[in-house]
Design a protein around this motif. Structure first.
Motif, PDB file in Angstrom:
ATOM      1  N   THR A 123      -5.058  -0.517   4.898  1.00 24.46           N
ATOM      2  CA  THR A 123      -5.556  -0.377   3.731  1.00 24.46           C
ATOM      3  C   THR A 123      -6.292   0.787   3.506  1.00 24.46           C
ATOM      4  O   THR A 123      -6.264   1.615   2.447  1.00 24.46           O
ATOM      5  CB  THR A 123      -6.423  -1.673   3.454  1.00 24.46           C
ATOM      6  OG1 THR A 123      -5.768  -2.691   3.932  1.00 24.46           O
ATOM      7  CG2 THR A 123      -6.589  -1.792   1.936  1.00 24.46           C
ATOM      8  N   ILE A 136     -11.965  -8.984  -7.479  1.00 23.26           N
ATOM      9  CA  ILE A 136     -11.982  -8.256  -6.078  1.00 23.26           C
ATOM     10  C   ILE A 136     -13.745  -8.289  -5.480  1.00 23.26           C
ATOM     11  O   ILE A 136     -13.917  -8.800  -4.704  1.00 23.26           O
ATOM     12  CB  ILE A 136     -11.883  -6.731  -6.226  1.00 23.26           C
ATOM     13  CG1 ILE A 136     -10.252  -6.659  -6.400  1.00 23.26           C
ATOM     14  CG2 ILE A 136     -12.005  -6.045  -5.031  1.00 23.26           C
ATOM     15  CD1 ILE A 136      -9.870  -5.251  -6.828  1.00 23.26           C
ATOM     16  N   LEU A 176      -3.935  -7.521  -5.895  1.00 23.95           N
ATOM     17  CA  LEU A 176      -5.156  -8.420  -5.531  1.00 23.95           C
ATOM     18  C   LEU A 176      -4.918  -9.000  -4.131  1.00 23.95           C
ATOM     19  O   LEU A 176      -5.551  -9.511  -3.177  1.00 23.95           O
ATOM     20  CB  LEU A 176      -5.199  -9.628  -6.227  1.00 23.95           C
ATOM     21  CG  LEU A 176      -6.064  -8.920  -7.789  1.00 23.95           C
ATOM     22  CD1 LEU A 176      -5.667 -10.054  -9.053  1.00 23.95           C
ATOM     23  CD2 LEU A 176      -7.520  -8.612  -7.356  1.00 23.95           C
ATOM     24  N   THR A 223       0.816  -1.277   0.053  1.00 26.66           N
ATOM     25  CA  THR A 223       0.133  -0.289   0.154  1.00 26.66           C
ATOM     26  C   THR A 223       0.901   1.142  -0.139  1.00 26.66           C
ATOM     27  O   THR A 223       0.313   2.542   0.050  1.00 26.66           O
ATOM     28  CB  THR A 223      -1.000   0.091   1.423  1.00 26.66           C
ATOM     29  OG1 THR A 223      -0.118  -0.103   2.272  1.00 26.66           O
ATOM     30  CG2 THR A 223      -1.847  -0.936   1.454  1.00 26.66           C
ATOM     31  N   TRP A 232      -5.895  -6.656  -1.400  1.00 26.73           N
ATOM     32  CA  TRP A 232      -7.581  -6.775  -1.464  1.00 26.73           C
ATOM     33  C   TRP A 232      -7.898  -8.094  -0.728  1.00 26.73           C
ATOM     34  O   TRP A 232      -8.697  -7.912  -0.009  1.00 26.73           O
ATOM     35  CB  TRP A 232      -7.881  -6.797  -2.817  1.00 26.73           C
ATOM     36  CG  TRP A 232      -8.518  -5.435  -3.309  1.00 26.73           C
ATOM     37  CD1 TRP A 232      -7.718  -4.518  -4.185  1.00 26.73           C
ATOM     38  CD2 TRP A 232      -9.461  -4.764  -2.785  1.00 26.73           C
ATOM     39  NE1 TRP A 232      -8.521  -3.430  -4.283  1.00 26.73           N
ATOM     40  CE2 TRP A 232      -9.513  -3.415  -3.663  1.00 26.73           C
ATOM     41  CE3 TRP A 232     -10.593  -5.040  -2.026  1.00 26.73           C
ATOM     42  CZ2 TRP A 232     -10.606  -2.559  -3.133  1.00 26.73           C
ATOM     43  CZ3 TRP A 232     -11.601  -3.977  -1.757  1.00 26.73           C
ATOM     44  CH2 TRP A 232     -11.535  -2.620  -2.454  1.00 26.73           C
ATOM     45  N   ARG A 246     -11.327  -6.043 -11.333  1.00 25.44           N
ATOM     46  CA  ARG A 246     -12.577  -5.753 -10.340  1.00 25.44           C
ATOM     47  C   ARG A 246     -13.282  -6.920 -10.125  1.00 25.44           C
ATOM     48  O   ARG A 246     -13.823  -7.072  -9.030  1.00 25.44           O
ATOM     49  CB  ARG A 246     -13.261  -4.543 -11.030  1.00 25.44           C
ATOM     50  CG  ARG A 246     -12.601  -3.310 -11.071  1.00 25.44           C
ATOM     51  CD  ARG A 246     -13.624  -2.057 -11.620  1.00 25.44           C
ATOM     52  NE  ARG A 246     -12.657  -0.991 -11.194  1.00 25.44           N
ATOM     53  CZ  ARG A 246     -13.498  -0.049 -10.490  1.00 25.44           C
ATOM     54  NH1 ARG A 246     -14.514   0.058 -10.271  1.00 25.44           N
ATOM     55  NH2 ARG A 246     -12.427   1.115 -10.389  1.00 25.44           N
ATOM     56  N   LEU A 277      -7.703   2.740  -4.051  1.00 21.79           N
ATOM     57  CA  LEU A 277      -8.194   1.234  -3.521  1.00 21.79           C
ATOM     58  C   LEU A 277      -8.146   0.419  -4.769  1.00 21.79           C
ATOM     59  O   LEU A 277      -7.692  -0.789  -4.708  1.00 21.79           O
ATOM     60  CB  LEU A 277      -9.613   1.305  -3.074  1.00 21.79           C
ATOM     61  CG  LEU A 277      -9.581   1.956  -1.600  1.00 21.79           C
ATOM     62  CD1 LEU A 277     -10.974   1.905  -1.331  1.00 21.79           C
ATOM     63  CD2 LEU A 277      -9.020   1.105  -0.582  1.00 21.79           C
TER      64      LEU A 277
END
Ligand code: HEM
Ligand SMILES: [Cu+2]
Ligand SMILES: [Cu+2]
Lengths: 247, 593, 267
Positions: B203, B319, B218, B117, B221, B316, B213
């Motif tokens: 996060t 996620i 991945l 991050t 996430w 996406r 974000l």
């Protein structure tokens, strides 16, 4: 060379004398101690003992195929003799005699999915063995009252397993059960000092009793306890007969 | 001197050995500590599984030295029935809690989440340090139960009440053993709650400039989603464990109904509910299996993308699927209780979300398969284990179709079918995720490479071996082989014993293969070839910092992110990959903002 | 290496399917009236799960084989249809598949759990305790006497804690260690646990149900084949769990009546 032989001779002499002294000593003791004998009877006809359905375990059922098993709450002999009654000295023992326990280890065997003996008399701290003669697994689950200081245990014994060796800390009549075969039910009768268990004729003999005045208690798992006063002379025999009424 | 006014995350580099390696506030050190704990736990758990397997294959086999562990549990070195169950409970508990939760989530997550991050550290480093040490204590409390009283509890990792709540009258280990078990798990929960809190805040609040974000990899996430699950799931298990302890020590009866009788004695409890424990446990327990597997999904995706030189078909969709799994995991927990005696209508109600959860699971698998298409797949230990994960996840997943249906569950519940199912989908898959992560990140964590030949040997034996162990479990279950049995004496089970023997042999061989891994790990830590900062030519932030990363992760300048995490094979770019920190302008219509 | 891996996956997938297809370790034969629905549901699920399993493993293997050796300079390609196509496929294929399974499966479940037992079903009570089952039949009066937990005495073979001196209903109750039932008649099984959680599982009967201590539950079923079957416990109940079993004797009506008479004499 000869020195060595001398040494060996002296050594064996010493050993012999020691052994002799030990044996003599025991004899002297035994000669000074008496015994209490008697018979335990059941008043009236023997109560009906339910048959045991061992259908759960084919091994057990097969062992009793020709000889159906029954409950052993009252085991009554031909002329009314009551077996499995534990008779012990409940009052009058000096401390040392009360603490005395026999050197042999009593055996509590699991045979044909029953306990033999049904009641095992023990003294406090006396070591005993639980063995199995069966080709099926049992668990031994005595459930003492925790307030007495006796610690409950619960242990399986598969076929061929080594004996389980245990002892009890405090006097108590402790029920023991196999949960795998819930009908298997027996007792550890833990007492202080000399005691005996009646046989199928109802007779018992408590040996190694020093001379004195005693209260003797007879305990039957269902019928309860009875007491009697007994006097034993040095080297003599006292006697106490009991008669229980079935409950 | 410490600047006391500085925010916690800006702690200076420690100088003493203790603050550096033992009570460290550095998330990287804490990550490694978690990894070491997981490794130790895994070795113990595996050794226990060997003992169990040997006993199931050859019940009278004397395992030399076993009586040293417990003279009453293994007289003559042969397990007693109760000790089998006690070891089984410890195996399950150690594996689920101290391996599958700690390694993929707490270990790798701690090390890499702040780096990925772009943070200097976690926001609450003291909580983070506590999280590990609390977990550490929890582990030893559990292990202590081997050595006190009549040994560890025999109630299984699910600890169903009232067996778990009535004390030692229920069996060996059910007194002190259960209390230690519940204490250990309650402590463990505290550790994971503290960890989850840090993960979530890291996060949400600690991302570097440019890191939106959706630009998170991945893995990040996956850890984030897992920590949200952790925060809610462990928060339920902890009080449940406390209630269980109270039933033991305070005479309460939360989980014990009235009038229960053992050995002809009525138990001194009344008014509790048997099913309450099951609801509380599975409300935690089902999310827990996703806690074990979602980080693996993240790791496998991350490793595969790098080795395919191509991003996932859709960042996406993956996620959202993982998030959907997390949300649904709370609604399906009742599928563990179809025949528990709860209202049969609730069984149907729990069955539908369970069937629905196969949809996001399928989407995840299809994303992996679809992304493999047209890739430039590189084969190495890390990618092999990732592909192995996918294969295991598929195999373990399809058996879920059966167990999701109450009517079929009548036949398969509590059989080896379930054991096969969860070992593949949770046990082996998650272990493969851990292995993939280890081979992949080892150079970043230690600066050295692991041996590839050893890694491949480890993979082949594990992959084939795991199938040989866990596929036959399903056949046993279909034939009606009940689980948690220490021997198979029923007439209809006797023909299945040869299958058990086969499984035992496979388990021993597969187990020994894991020692290759341990050797590789230790050997390479000290003697492996020294690596560069970015051996796999990866793009995410962990590859743009030095190896090993400096105390504040990035040295003098904090990173600035310009791209989404997986810019591989971008047309027109200067090279095969564009790192997140590269200011290079690229023309990628699908890029996340 | 990649090609060997692909082949291995395919071999493992096929080898995994063989024992299922060949019925090497089959489900025990069904002897119940409701079992056919379960078996059908199981067979349908096996078909769908089996196809999904083989298809995905084959696809995985195929892609590994195909894409692990790119020629130099080759570009990466995207899956035709992209993510949208796959997501739609997942929703359509898996969605309808599981919906169908769920809806049809409800029928099998309902036949066991959501229908009341017939009025003339034979009532039998089973009590589970560490580590044995005992069975009770209500006798000629058709009612079970009350259970007095404090009077439960395995030592005196009073497994249910019946008070036959005071409770009129208990006097004719029949307690046995085996479960005998008449063939082709519905049985209403009342389940009571004496101590901890247990379960009643007869694979041939397609019945598995947990006992809930403190909460009596019931199931009902009809056995269609005379024979002797094993009742096993599937809920971890302690050290004798693996040893907790009983026998189910499915008898013709005459044999059953004779058995009841014989048991009644033994009480
Ligand atoms: C070395 C490979 C492994 C072998 C051979 C193995 C073997 C076994 C066996 C034989 C059982 C008992 C099954 C039963 O009777 O219910 C069991 C239970 C279990 N295993 Fe493993 N296992 C292995 C690895 C793992 C892993 C990696 C996990 C991580 C999730 C795991 C988690 C469990 C759990 C949760 C249980 C259930 C314990 C219980 O019933 O309470 N195992 N395992
Ligand atoms: Cu027994
Ligand atoms: Cu059981």
């Amino acid at each position: 060379m000869s020195k060595r032989y001398n040494f060996a001779a002296v050594l064996s002499a010493v050993v012999l004398i020691c052994c002799g002294a030990l044996i003599l000593n025991q004899n002297v003791n035994a000669a000074g101690e008496g015994k209490i004998t008697g018979t335990v009877k059941l008043d009236g006809p023997a109560p009906h003992m339910k048959g045991i359905d061992m259908g759960k375990d084919p091994y057990c059922a097969k062992a009793h195929a020709n000889d159906p098993a029954h409950l052993e709450t009252y085991v009554v002999g031909a002329d009314g003799g009551l077996a499995n009654v534990v008779v012990y000295i409940s009052e009058g023992l000096s401390g040392s005699a009360a603490a005395e326990s026999s050197a042999t280890e009593p055996v509590f065997d699991q045979k044909n999915c029953m306990y033999t003996p049904h009641v095992l008399g023990l003294t406090v701290e006396q070591k005993f063995k639980v063995t199995t003669s069966d080709q099926t697994t049992h668990n031994i689950h005595p459930l003492p009252n925790p307030m007495t200081g006796n610690i409950p245990w619960n242990q399986s014994q598969p076929p061929g397993a080594a004996p389980v060796e245990k002892s009890w800390k405090a006097p108590e009549m402790i029920p023991v059960q196999c949960n795998i075969h819930p009908w298997m039910h027996g007792w550890f009768a833990v007492v202080k000092g000399p005691h005996a268990t009646s046989d199928t004729k109802g007779t018992y003999t408590i040996s190694n009793v020093p001379a004195g005045n005693y209260t003797v208690t007879a305990w039957q798992e269902a019928a309860g306890t009875q007491t009697q006063k007994v006097t034993v002379a040095a080297g003599g025999a006292g006697s106490a007969n009991f008669t229980f009424k079935p409950k | 001197m410490h600047d006391m006014s500085a925010p916690a995350a800006h702690h200076g580099a420690p100088t003493s050995f203790i603050r550096k390696h033992v009570f460290s506030l550095d998330h990287k050190v804490i990550g490694k500590q978690y990894y070491a704990l997981a490794l130790l736990a895994a070795l113990i758990g595996m050794a226990l599984s060997w003992i169990m397997r040997i006993h199931l294959g050859w019940g009278n086999f004397a395992i030399p030295g076993l009586h040293l562990l417990s003279s009453t549990g293994a007289p003559g070195n042969v397990l007693t029935p109760e000790y089998y169950l006690q070891l089984m409970t410890m195996h399950g508990t150690i594996m689920v809690f101290f391996v599958l939760t700690t390694a993929p989530f707490a270990a790798f997550g701690n090390f890499f989440l702040p780096i990925q991050t772009g943070a200097e550290d976690m926001p609450f480093p003291h909580f983070n340090m506590m999280s590990f040490w609390v977990t550490f204590v929890g582990f030893w409390v559990l292990i202590a139960s081997f050595f006190v009283g009549d040994g560890p509890t025999l109630g299984g990792w699910t600890q169903y009440a009232p067996l778990s709540a009535i004390g030692s009258v229920g069996g060996p280990g059910q007194g002190l053993g259960v209390v230690l078990w519940a204490t250990s798990i309650a402590i463990f929960c505290i550790g994971q709650l503290l960890g989850s809190l840090n993960f979530i805040t890291t996060t949400l609040d600690m991302r570097c400039k440019g890191m939106s974000l959706m630009r998170l990899p991945l893995t990040a996430w996956a850890w984030f989603i897992t920590s949200v699950m952790g925060l809610t799931a462990f928060a339920v298990l902890m009080p449940a464990c406390i209630l269980l302890i109270l039933d033991h020590v305070a005479g309460t009866s939360f989980f014990v109904a009235s009038n229960l009788v053992i050995n002809d004695q009525v138990l001194p409890h009344s008014g509790g509910s048997t099913l309450l424990w099951q609801h509380l446990f599975w409300f935690f327990g089902h999310p827990e299996v996703y806690i074990a597997i979602v980080p693996g999904m993240g790791i496998v995706s991350h490793v595969l993308i790098t080795n395919m030189r191509k991003p996932m078909l859709s960042h996406r969709v993956l996620i959202y699927s993982m998030a959907a799994l997390a949300v649904l995991s709370y609604m399906v927990y009742g599928h563990h209780m179809f025949v528990s005696g709860m209202n049969p209508v609730s069984s149907l109600a729990f069955s539908f979300p369970t069937l629905v959860i196969t949809i996001p699971s399928t989407i995840v698998v299809l994303m992996w398969l679809g992304s493999l298409y047209g890739s430039k797949l590189q084969i190495n230990s890390a990618s092999l284990f990732s592909l192995g994960f996918i294969s295991m996840f598929i195999s373990g997943g399809v058996s879920g179709f059966f167990l999701a249906q109450p009517s079929i569950d009548i036949m398969l519940h509590a059989t080896y079918f379930v054991v096969g199912h969860f070992h593949l989908v949770m046990g082996v898959a998650a272990m493969f995720g851990i292995f993939a992560g280890t081979y992949f990140w080892f150079p970043k964590m230690t600066g050295r490479m692991m041996s590839e030949p050893l890694g491949k040997a480890h993979f082949w034996l594990s992959f084939v071996g795991a199938y040989c162990i866990f596929m036959p479990f399903h056949y046993l279950g279909i034939a009606g082989n009940v689980r948690r049995y220490q021997a198979f004496t029923d007439d209809y089970l006797i023909p299945l014993i040869p299958v058990h023997k086969f499984i035992t042999i496979a388990a021993l061989i597969t187990g020994f293969a894991q020692l290759i891994f341990v050797y590789n790990l230790i050997y390479s830590r000290f003697k492996g070839p020294v690596e560069t900062d970015n051996p796999w030519q990866g793009t995410s932030l962990e590859w743009s910092t030095a190896t090993p990363p400096p105390h504040n992760n990035f040295g003098a300048t904090m990173p600035v992110v310009y791209h989404d995490p997986y810019q591989y094979s971008v047309e027109g770019a200067s090279s095969d990959f564009v790192m997140q920190t590269s200011p290079e302008k690229i023309n990628n219509p699908n890029e996340e903002k | 290496m990649a090609k060997i891996f692909a082949v291995t996956i395919i071999l493992i997938a096929i080898a995994s399917a063989v024992p299922i297809v060949m019925h090497m370790w089959p489900m025990p034969q069904d002897i119940s009236t409701h079992g056919a629905l379960i078996d059908e549901q199981y067979a349908d699920t096996m078909l769908e799960a089996g196809i999904s399993f083989l298809a995905s493993q084959f696809l995985l293997a195929f892609f590994i084989w195909k894409f692990s050796a790119p020629r130099p300079g080759e570009r990466v390609k995207n899956f035709p249809g992209g993510a949208t196509g796959l997501v739609a496929a997942a929703f359509l294929l898996v969605g309808t598949e599981v919906l169908a399974l769920g809806v049809f499966g409800t029928k099998a479940w309902a036949s066991v759990y959501l229908t009341p037992p017939a009025a003339n079903a034979v009532p039998v009570q089973v009590q589970a305790g560490q580590f044995a089952f005992y069975f009770r039949y209500p006798g000629p009066d058709g009612t079970f006497g009350p259970i007095h937990p404090e009077q439960i005495s395995e030592a005196n073979a009073n497994f249910f804690g019946l008070d036959t001196t005071h409770d009129q209903d208990s006097k004719d109750d029949i307690v046995a260690a085996e479960m005998a039932i008449p063939v082709n008649r519905e049985i209403h099984l009342l389940m009571h646990s004496k101590d901890v959680g247990h379960s009643f599982f007869v694979p041939e009967l397609r019945i598995q149900q947990d006992f809930v201590p403190g909460l009596d539950v019931s199931v009902h079923f009809t056995a269609t084949k005379v024979g002797r079957y094993e009742i096993v416990c599937t809920q971890l109940c302690g050290l004798g769990h693996y040893n907790m079993k009983a026998y189910l004797e499915v008898k013709s009506q005459e044999d059953y009546d004779a058995w009841i008479k014989q048991q009644s004499a033994l009480q």
